[in-house]
Write an enzyme that holds these catalytic residues in place. Sequence first.
Site, PDB file in Angstrom:
ATOM      1  CB  ILE A   1      10.022  -3.701   2.742  1.00  0.00           C
ATOM      2  CG1 ILE A   1      10.593  -4.787   1.802  1.00  0.00           C
ATOM      3  CG2 ILE A   1       8.951  -2.860   2.126  1.00  0.00           C
ATOM      4  CD1 ILE A   1       9.560  -6.038   1.474  1.00  0.00           C
TER       5      ILE A   1
ATOM      6  CG  ASN B   1      -4.354  -2.049  -5.479  1.00  0.00           C
ATOM      7  OD1 ASN B   1      -4.054  -1.705  -6.528  1.00  0.00           O
ATOM      8  ND2 ASN B   1      -4.275  -1.018  -4.954  1.00  0.00           N
TER       9      ASN B   1
ATOM     10  CG  ASP C   1       0.326  -0.943  -3.339  1.00  0.00           C
ATOM     11  OD1 ASP C   1       1.184  -0.978  -4.112  1.00  0.00           O
ATOM     12  OD2 ASP C   1      -0.852  -1.102  -3.931  1.00  0.00           O
TER      13      ASP C   1
ATOM     14  CB  SER D   1      -3.170 -11.388   2.291  1.00  0.00           C
ATOM     15  OG  SER D   1      -2.951 -11.393   0.926  1.00  0.00           O
ATOM     16  CB  THR D   2      -0.415 -10.132   7.195  1.00  0.00           C
ATOM     17  OG1 THR D   2       0.536  -9.373   7.078  1.00  0.00           O
ATOM     18  CG2 THR D   2      -0.198 -11.699   6.834  1.00  0.00           C
ATOM     19  N   GLY D   3      -1.984  -7.293   6.268  1.00  0.00           N
ATOM     20  CA  GLY D   3      -2.566  -5.980   6.532  1.00  0.00           C
ATOM     21  C   GLY D   3      -4.018  -5.939   6.582  1.00  0.00           C
TER      22      GLY D   3
ATOM     23  CE1 TYR E   1      -6.368  -5.482  -0.018  1.00  0.00           C
ATOM     24  CE2 TYR E   1      -5.143  -7.504  -1.184  1.00  0.00           C
ATOM     25  CZ  TYR E   1      -5.990  -6.161  -1.296  1.00  0.00           C
ATOM     26  OH  TYR E   1      -5.786  -5.546  -2.547  1.00  0.00           O
TER      27      TYR E   1
END
Length: 175
Positions: free
Chosen positions: A12, A25, A35, A118-120, A122
Amino acid sequence: MNSRIEILKVDITKLQVDAIVNAANNSLLGGGGVDGAIHRAAGSKLLEECRGLGGCETGEAKITKGYNLPAKYVIHTVGPVWRGGKNNEDELLENAYANSLKLAKENNLKTIAFPGISTGVYAFPLERAADIAIKEVTEFLKDDDTIEKVIFVQFSDKAYKLYEEKLILEKFPSD
């Protein structure tokens, strides 16, 4: 509709789009995964700008410049940590996508790329997160002509195939 949605399996931080979305976060001061990669690629000025934003609540979004990234802007959004699905996780994830798209529209951005929010670490279930992401984006695009292209950037082959199947079903429902 789906001509405005694309799925890619790429880094990305290398995309030349108006905005990439950072799965951040609450501090907005960098972290792991997407991130950390975005912060490293953008350089120290991104961290400097983020320090002045005062963090970000889960489900909300804030925008910064892209600095050393090919993307002009970074939209930082905080997705929910998965806690079994009984703590408004779905609604918070919907808000993360909706508020990111709203910021893109407010800033007259034409192209935006989303990671799997949120799929990593988290741990939001991938299939559930994909359903929410696709629903929020397709609903938004129905009423908006500002955004010309939304790209779902996937990290794994599994995620890429899942999004591809879900978008085909969205385009050609079996009912």
